[in-house]
Scaffold this motif. Structure first.
Motif, PDB file in Angstrom:
ATOM      1  N   TYR A 124      20.136  -1.181   9.404  1.00 22.01           N
ATOM      2  CA  TYR A 124      19.002  -1.174  10.381  1.00 22.01           C
ATOM      3  C   TYR A 124      19.823  -0.159  11.838  1.00 22.01           C
ATOM      4  CZ  TYR A 124      18.124  -3.203  15.010  1.00 22.01           C
ATOM      5  OH  TYR A 124      17.143  -4.173  15.755  1.00 22.01           O
ATOM      6  N   ASN A 140      11.232  -0.849   6.487  1.00 18.11           N
ATOM      7  CA  ASN A 140      10.246  -1.464   7.773  1.00 18.11           C
ATOM      8  C   ASN A 140      10.401  -1.337   8.664  1.00 18.11           C
ATOM      9  OD1 ASN A 140       9.460  -3.832   9.382  1.00 18.11           O
ATOM     10  ND2 ASN A 140      10.704  -5.369   8.410  1.00 18.11           N
ATOM     11  N   ALA A 164      12.840  -7.635  14.222  1.00 17.98           N
ATOM     12  CA  ALA A 164      13.804  -6.826  12.711  1.00 17.98           C
ATOM     13  C   ALA A 164      15.233  -7.992  12.453  1.00 17.98           C
ATOM     14  CB  ALA A 164      13.952  -5.312  13.349  1.00 17.98           C
ATOM     15  N   VAL A 203      15.914  -1.331   7.811  1.00 21.23           N
ATOM     16  CA  VAL A 203      15.216  -1.940   8.992  1.00 21.23           C
ATOM     17  C   VAL A 203      15.337  -0.804  10.226  1.00 21.23           C
ATOM     18  CG1 VAL A 203      14.835  -3.736  10.362  1.00 21.23           C
ATOM     19  CG2 VAL A 203      15.234  -3.598   7.890  1.00 21.23           C
TER      20      VAL A 203
END
Length: 310
Positions: free
Chosen positions: A278, A194, A262, A248
């Protein structure tokens, strides 16, 4: 060369100048002489260390969705055999964007590792007429999400994609499609990425730029009068369904899709013990402008998918 843009006539109207590019060709300036019907490339974008002839060109495929609406997309296949392949599906932003056969670093890196790469143009994409463009507006967003299943089913049933080895990725609205995919179809994807995607329309409308909020009411809905619908369309409220490990990535200075989007994903996945990686780029906004960050992102994406799909 597959893509032509920024076309202009010469002062004497005897030639066209344009930017030409493609899946195996960086963007360069070209001239087309109308009299002789000859093309001439007048710039040569540097590509040190990259053998352009070794890159893979995609093929255009089309197929029906659940309701008969015809979808299409650009398929990059590895040179390793007939398949089925581990496959990554990459959704464009917009929502009214359009994927084309451009020079795609992620696609080329993945196919070199034996992973197919598919760029679908689902309903709501531009370039297919006004009716197609509006097929995912407002409450019709659910049909755009159903296209995710249609895309995956096509790739698996035709023997292109290996069942159980599907990945999904996308940036901005494409990131929304990633999150919609992993919540609506929790068992469909083995990995996802994402990139600066919308996950919660309430926080998106609250924190985005006023101009972005204004134009987004047409696409998604009006938070003042359609809050319940927007909540139903927000993947964050189905985060407990997510089983898919997610990468992410987001820019700290993003004002189109603020970083709060996020952060909600990362918190939810950690809470539910779903693997999440992340990466926050402190010097980026909406997408990556700096070469070092583009390289970092591409390397992370390729490693993420090759590790989990192969």
């Amino acid at each position: 060369m597959e893509l032509v843009s920024a076309i202009d006539f010469s002062p004497n109207d005897q030639a066209l100048v344009f930017t030409g590019s493609g899946s195996k060709e960086p963007a360069n300036l070209w001239v087309y002489a109308l009299g002789s019907k000859q093309f001439q490339k007048i710039t040569d974008s540097p590509h040190p260390g990259v053998n352009l002839s070794a890159l893979r060109a995609p093929e255009l495929v089309s197929f029906p969705s659940f309701d008969g609406v015809v979808l299409s997309g650009w398929l990059y296949k590895p040179a390793t055999g007939p398949g089925p392949f581990p496959t990554v599906i990459s959704y464009h932003g917009g929502p009214e964007g359009q994927s084309g056969p451009g020079l795609n670093a992620t696609a080329q890196a993945l196919v070199k590792e034996g992973v197919a790469f598919f760029l679908p143009n689902v309903r709501g994409s531009s370039g297919f007429g006004k009716k197609f463009l509006s097929l995912d507006n407002g409450a019709l967003r659910v049909n755009g999400v159903k296209d995710i299943k249609a895309v995956s089913d096509y790739l698996v049933t035709t023997g292109i994609a290996k069942k159980g080895a599907l990945g999904i990725m996308g940036g901005s609205y494409g990131g929304y499609m990633v999150m919609a995919g992993v919540t609506q179809y929790p068992d469909m994807f083995a990995a996802g990425a994402n990139l600066f995607g919308v996950v919660n329309f309430e926080t998106f409308f609250k924190h985005t730029e006023p101009w972005m909020a204004a134009i987004s009411t047409v696409e998604y809905g009006d938070p003042a009068t359609q809050a319940a619908m927007l909540r139903d369309l927000s993947p964050i409220h189905k985060a407990d369904l997510i089983k898919t490990p997610l990468l992410v990535e987001h820019g700290a200075n993003d004002t189109n899709v603020p970083v709060v989007e996020a952060e909600q994903v990362v918190v939810a996945l950690k809470k539910n013990n779903v693997p999440v990686q992340y990466t926050l780029f402190p010097d980026e906004g909406h997408g990556w402008q700096k070469t070092k960050n583009r390289i970092t992102s591409t390397v992370e994406i390729v490693e993420w998918f090759t590790t989990r799909l192969k």
